[in-house]
Design a protein around this motif. Structure first.
Motif, mmCIF file in Angstrom:
data_model
loop_
_atom_site.group_PDB
_atom_site.id
_atom_site.type_symbol
_atom_site.label_atom_id
_atom_site.label_comp_id
_atom_site.label_asym_id
_atom_site.label_seq_id
_atom_site.Cartn_x
_atom_site.Cartn_y
_atom_site.Cartn_z
ATOM 1 N N TYR A 1 43.847 -28.004 12.818
ATOM 2 C CA TYR A 1 43.542 -26.574 12.829
ATOM 3 C C TYR A 1 44.450 -25.830 11.855
ATOM 4 C CZ TYR A 1 43.782 -21.803 14.625
ATOM 5 O OH TYR A 1 43.825 -20.444 14.731
ATOM 6 N N GLU A 2 45.752 -26.060 11.965
ATOM 7 C CA GLU A 2 46.714 -25.383 11.095
ATOM 8 C C GLU A 2 46.465 -25.733 9.628
ATOM 9 O OE1 GLU A 2 48.931 -23.030 11.701
ATOM 10 O OE2 GLU A 2 48.395 -23.014 13.821
ATOM 11 N N GLU A 3 46.134 -26.982 9.355
ATOM 12 C CA GLU A 3 45.875 -27.413 7.983
ATOM 13 C C GLU A 3 44.672 -26.679 7.395
ATOM 14 O OE1 GLU A 3 44.265 -31.494 6.124
ATOM 15 O OE2 GLU A 3 46.138 -31.703 7.272
ATOM 16 N N ILE A 4 43.618 -26.554 8.163
ATOM 17 C CA ILE A 4 42.409 -25.865 7.698
ATOM 18 C C ILE A 4 42.704 -24.389 7.463
ATOM 19 C CG2 ILE A 4 40.099 -25.113 8.395
ATOM 20 C CD1 ILE A 4 39.927 -27.860 9.897
ATOM 21 N N ILE A 5 43.330 -23.739 8.427
ATOM 22 C CA ILE A 5 43.637 -22.311 8.307
ATOM 23 C C ILE A 5 44.557 -22.067 7.124
ATOM 24 C CG2 ILE A 5 44.740 -20.336 9.457
ATOM 25 C CD1 ILE A 5 41.978 -21.229 10.613
ATOM 26 N N GLN A 6 45.586 -22.873 6.967
ATOM 27 C CA GLN A 6 46.533 -22.686 5.866
ATOM 28 C C GLN A 6 45.850 -22.874 4.522
ATOM 29 O OE1 GLN A 6 49.697 -21.439 6.364
ATOM 30 N NE2 GLN A 6 49.393 -21.068 4.183
ATOM 31 N N LYS A 7 44.935 -23.824 4.424
ATOM 32 C CA LYS A 7 44.208 -24.055 3.172
ATOM 33 C C LYS A 7 43.380 -22.825 2.811
ATOM 34 C CE LYS A 7 42.218 -26.503 -0.161
ATOM 35 N NZ LYS A 7 42.595 -26.062 -1.468
ATOM 36 N N LEU A 8 42.729 -22.239 3.780
ATOM 37 C CA LEU A 8 41.952 -21.018 3.522
ATOM 38 C C LEU A 8 42.857 -19.899 3.023
ATOM 39 C CD1 LEU A 8 39.595 -21.104 6.631
ATOM 40 C CD2 LEU A 8 38.924 -21.469 4.245
ATOM 41 N N ILE A 9 43.992 -19.716 3.674
ATOM 42 C CA ILE A 9 44.947 -18.671 3.277
ATOM 43 C C ILE A 9 45.462 -18.948 1.870
ATOM 44 C CG2 ILE A 9 47.228 -17.685 3.764
ATOM 45 C CD1 ILE A 9 46.532 -18.162 6.790
ATOM 46 N N ASP A 10 45.845 -20.192 1.604
ATOM 47 C CA ASP A 10 46.348 -20.567 0.279
ATOM 48 C C ASP A 10 45.306 -20.338 -0.817
ATOM 49 O OD1 ASP A 10 48.714 -21.321 1.510
ATOM 50 O OD2 ASP A 10 48.321 -23.485 1.356
ATOM 51 N N ASP A 11 44.027 -20.477 -0.468
ATOM 52 C CA ASP A 11 42.946 -20.268 -1.432
ATOM 53 C C ASP A 11 42.580 -18.795 -1.592
ATOM 54 O OD1 ASP A 11 42.835 -22.976 -1.896
ATOM 55 O OD2 ASP A 11 40.987 -23.307 -0.757
ATOM 56 N N GLY A 12 43.334 -17.909 -0.923
ATOM 57 C CA GLY A 12 43.102 -16.477 -1.064
ATOM 58 C C GLY A 12 41.948 -15.941 -0.247
ATOM 59 N N ILE A 13 41.493 -16.706 0.702
ATOM 60 C CA ILE A 13 40.400 -16.260 1.563
ATOM 61 C C ILE A 13 40.953 -15.256 2.573
ATOM 62 C CG2 ILE A 13 38.646 -16.986 3.247
ATOM 63 C CD1 ILE A 13 38.217 -18.145 0.402
#
Length: 116
Positions: free
Chosen positions: A9-21
């Motif tokens: 869960y944290e990995e998915i959420i962090q990836k979205l944040i890192d991608d500027g979503i």
């Protein structure tokens, strides 16, 4: 190394944040009784793996995944949609479907959930 569900869960959420979503995250939360009723409507009868996970998942939502919750017990789909829109600053277009069309759409969605 074992990765638990919370780490995924944290990995998915962090990836979205890192991608500027821009992420507006809400947990659609219900008590165990409500979840069991909803699963039974989807023909998830008896003691199933899904049902055996309810307590564990509720515990995680109560202690680890603490984003904004929308309590869905005794609430219909329309209420939940409107609540998400309100909290997200989204203006919904009017739903111009007839009562019959809404019922058919809901039945199709239910059938799709049963088939999964």
């Amino acid at each position: 190394m074992t990765i638990n569900n919370h780490q995924y869960y944290e990995e998915i959420i962090q990836k979205l944040i890192d991608d500027g979503i821009i992420l507006k995250h809400y947990i659609l939360y219900a008590n165990k009784e409500t979840i069991l009723k909803r699963l039974n409507k989807r023909l998830e009868r008896g003691e199933t793996w899904v049902k055996s996970q309810i307590d564990r998942c509720i515990e995680v939502f109560d202690t680890e995944i603490t984003e904004e919750k929308i309590i869905t017990d005794n609430r219909n789909i329309g209420y939940v949609v409107e609540e998400i829109a309100k909290r997200s600053g989204v203006i919904l277009l009017p739903d111009k479907r007839t009562f019959l069309k809404k019922g058919i759409d809901r039945a199709i969605t239910l059938i799709k959930h049963i088939r999964q």
